[in-house]
Design an enzyme around this catalytic site. Sequence first.
Site, PDB file in Angstrom:
ATOM      1  N   ASP A  22       0.875  -1.180   0.000  1.00  0.00           N
ATOM      2  CA  ASP A  22       0.000   0.000   0.000  1.00  0.00           C
ATOM      3  C   ASP A  22       0.909   1.224   0.000  1.00  0.00           C
ATOM      4  O   ASP A  22       2.105   1.128   0.263  1.00  0.00           O
ATOM      5  CB  ASP A  22      -0.897  -0.003   1.246  1.00  0.00           C
ATOM      6  CG  ASP A  22      -1.812   1.228   1.298  1.00  0.00           C
ATOM      7  OD1 ASP A  22      -2.350   1.604   0.237  1.00  0.00           O
ATOM      8  OD2 ASP A  22      -1.968   1.830   2.363  1.00  0.00           O
ATOM      9  N   SER A  23       0.306   2.378  -0.256  1.00  0.00           N
ATOM     10  CA  SER A  23       1.081   3.619  -0.202  1.00  0.00           C
ATOM     11  C   SER A  23       1.551   3.909   1.222  1.00  0.00           C
ATOM     12  O   SER A  23       2.522   4.630   1.422  1.00  0.00           O
ATOM     13  CB  SER A  23       0.227   4.768  -0.716  1.00  0.00           C
ATOM     14  OG  SER A  23      -0.985   4.836   0.011  1.00  0.00           O
ATOM     15  N   TYR A  54      -0.598   8.594  -2.460  1.00  0.00           N
ATOM     16  CA  TYR A  54      -0.646   8.345  -3.899  1.00  0.00           C
ATOM     17  C   TYR A  54      -1.880   9.016  -4.527  1.00  0.00           C
ATOM     18  O   TYR A  54      -1.896   9.329  -5.706  1.00  0.00           O
ATOM     19  CB  TYR A  54      -0.751   6.843  -4.185  1.00  0.00           C
ATOM     20  CG  TYR A  54       0.511   6.038  -3.990  1.00  0.00           C
ATOM     21  CD1 TYR A  54       1.664   6.585  -3.418  1.00  0.00           C
ATOM     22  CD2 TYR A  54       0.553   4.702  -4.396  1.00  0.00           C
ATOM     23  CE1 TYR A  54       2.809   5.822  -3.253  1.00  0.00           C
ATOM     24  CE2 TYR A  54       1.691   3.938  -4.238  1.00  0.00           C
ATOM     25  CZ  TYR A  54       2.813   4.495  -3.664  1.00  0.00           C
ATOM     26  OH  TYR A  54       3.946   3.728  -3.503  1.00  0.00           O
ATOM     27  N   GLY A  55      -2.916   9.164  -3.707  1.00  0.00           N
ATOM     28  CA  GLY A  55      -4.216   9.594  -4.238  1.00  0.00           C
ATOM     29  C   GLY A  55      -4.244  10.986  -4.839  1.00  0.00           C
ATOM     30  O   GLY A  55      -5.206  11.364  -5.509  1.00  0.00           O
ATOM     31  N   CYS A  85      -4.012  -1.016  -2.312  1.00  0.00           N
ATOM     32  CA  CYS A  85      -4.142   0.437  -2.437  1.00  0.00           C
ATOM     33  C   CYS A  85      -5.071   0.691  -3.619  1.00  0.00           C
ATOM     34  O   CYS A  85      -4.816   0.185  -4.725  1.00  0.00           O
ATOM     35  CB  CYS A  85      -2.770   1.046  -2.698  1.00  0.00           C
ATOM     36  SG  CYS A  85      -2.807   2.800  -3.108  1.00  0.00           S
ATOM     37  N   ASN A  86      -6.126   1.413  -3.386  1.00  0.00           N
ATOM     38  CA  ASN A  86      -7.093   1.657  -4.465  1.00  0.00           C
ATOM     39  C   ASN A  86      -6.492   2.475  -5.593  1.00  0.00           C
ATOM     40  O   ASN A  86      -6.770   2.227  -6.770  1.00  0.00           O
ATOM     41  CB  ASN A  86      -8.314   2.377  -3.916  1.00  0.00           C
ATOM     42  CG  ASN A  86      -9.172   1.484  -3.048  1.00  0.00           C
ATOM     43  OD1 ASN A  86     -10.130   0.906  -3.513  1.00  0.00           O
ATOM     44  ND2 ASN A  86      -8.815   1.355  -1.777  1.00  0.00           N
ATOM     45  N   GLU A 164      -5.000  10.090   9.109  1.00  0.00           N
ATOM     46  CA  GLU A 164      -3.587  10.040   9.517  1.00  0.00           C
ATOM     47  C   GLU A 164      -3.343  10.915  10.750  1.00  0.00           C
ATOM     48  O   GLU A 164      -2.445  10.664  11.537  1.00  0.00           O
ATOM     49  CB  GLU A 164      -2.694  10.505   8.363  1.00  0.00           C
ATOM     50  CG  GLU A 164      -2.928   9.677   7.122  1.00  0.00           C
ATOM     51  CD  GLU A 164      -1.698   8.948   6.630  1.00  0.00           C
ATOM     52  OE1 GLU A 164      -0.620   9.527   6.698  1.00  0.00           O
ATOM     53  OE2 GLU A 164      -1.852   7.788   6.164  1.00  0.00           O
ATOM     54  N   THR A 197      -8.214   2.827   1.114  1.00  0.00           N
ATOM     55  CA  THR A 197      -7.816   2.005   2.267  1.00  0.00           C
ATOM     56  C   THR A 197      -8.084   2.667   3.620  1.00  0.00           C
ATOM     57  O   THR A 197      -8.278   1.988   4.613  1.00  0.00           O
ATOM     58  CB  THR A 197      -6.304   1.704   2.195  1.00  0.00           C
ATOM     59  OG1 THR A 197      -5.620   2.930   1.939  1.00  0.00           O
ATOM     60  CG2 THR A 197      -5.998   0.704   1.133  1.00  0.00           C
TER      61      THR A 197
HETATM   62  N1  DGL Z   1      -3.867   3.836  -0.125  1.00  0.00           N
HETATM   63  C1  DGL Z   1      -4.483   4.940  -0.808  1.00  0.00           C
HETATM   64  C2  DGL Z   1      -5.705   4.431  -1.570  1.00  0.00           C
HETATM   65  O1  DGL Z   1      -6.322   3.451  -1.204  1.00  0.00           O
HETATM   66  C3  DGL Z   1      -4.931   6.035   0.139  1.00  0.00           C
HETATM   67  C4  DGL Z   1      -3.813   6.889   0.646  1.00  0.00           C
HETATM   68  C5  DGL Z   1      -3.094   7.609  -0.462  1.00  0.00           C
HETATM   69  O2  DGL Z   1      -3.632   8.570  -1.029  1.00  0.00           O
HETATM   70  O3  DGL Z   1      -1.984   7.168  -0.738  1.00  0.00           O
HETATM   71  O4  DGL Z   1      -6.071   5.037  -2.545  1.00  0.00           O
END
Ligand code: DGL
Length: 278
Positions: A22-23, A54-55, A85-86, A164, A197
């Site tokens: 995941d990010s 990442y989003g 990670c979506n 967070e 997530t």
């Molecule tokens: N893990 C990222 C997602 O599910 C959420 C946090 C991010 O923006 O990195 O998209």
Amino acid sequence: MPVVSKKSKRIAPSNYAIGVFDSGLGGLTVVKEIIKLLPNEDIVYFGDTARVPYGTKSSESIVRFSIDNANVLMSKKVKMIVVACNSSSSYALEVLKKKFNVPILGVIEPGAQKAVKLTKNKKVGVIATSATVGSGKYLEALQNIDKSIKVISVACPLFVPLVEEGWANNQITADVAGLYLKNLKKENIDALILGCTHYPLLKTVISKVMGKKVALVDSAKEVAHQVEMMLDQRKNRRKTKQKARLRIFVSDKPQSFMRIAKSFLGCKIDEISCIKMM
Ligand code: DGL
């Protein structure tokens, strides 16, 4: 059903670990469900804490980071990779599937399948990062299953920093949720995909805004079931009776990650170390 045929991917030794990335820390929601369902499996988790979030990033960056993350996991001997990670699942899944010779599972399809099972009026909401909403992947996945489903997607970029900050349940977060979800509430959806997530940690606040009639879809459980199915299809479950190990790697600040991971997972972490990314 997972779409990996036995022929298309090498079957790695069954004592190899399940790799999850995941990010950052949100993917631990998926790890928790995998541990519950498959307590005998070793898990290697990579959280790209140096480059989160990442989003808010471009698709090119998300793809590049995702390839790096998969390379880290491969170097730790994994038999499959779960993209927890979506944002990565939205942009990098196909690239990863082509590039790596182990089964790769994302979180979009399991979430979409669960939502289709739950909706009665065929109106499904999706909340996610800007990157995930912009990719249109949930819309595609939902309508691939059932063309008649109406999908309303909303980006909620402030949710990640609020989680967070540890503000999952305070008034500011409730106000932000009220604003983001105001229009969605008018759409009469009966299922809402938590397409990021971090969002399962906001379930209470989101549910208060949306009301009891809207089922919240948290794909973590569904993903764990698909991991189980994939391993069974390939006869690739870990066979040894030795205690399973959880190893965590992050790209920055391993100690603070360790504290959060320990309290969230409530289990022993056998190793946590830092891997510097270029
Ligand atoms: N893990 C990222 C997602 O599910 C959420 C946090 C991010 O923006 O990195 O998209």
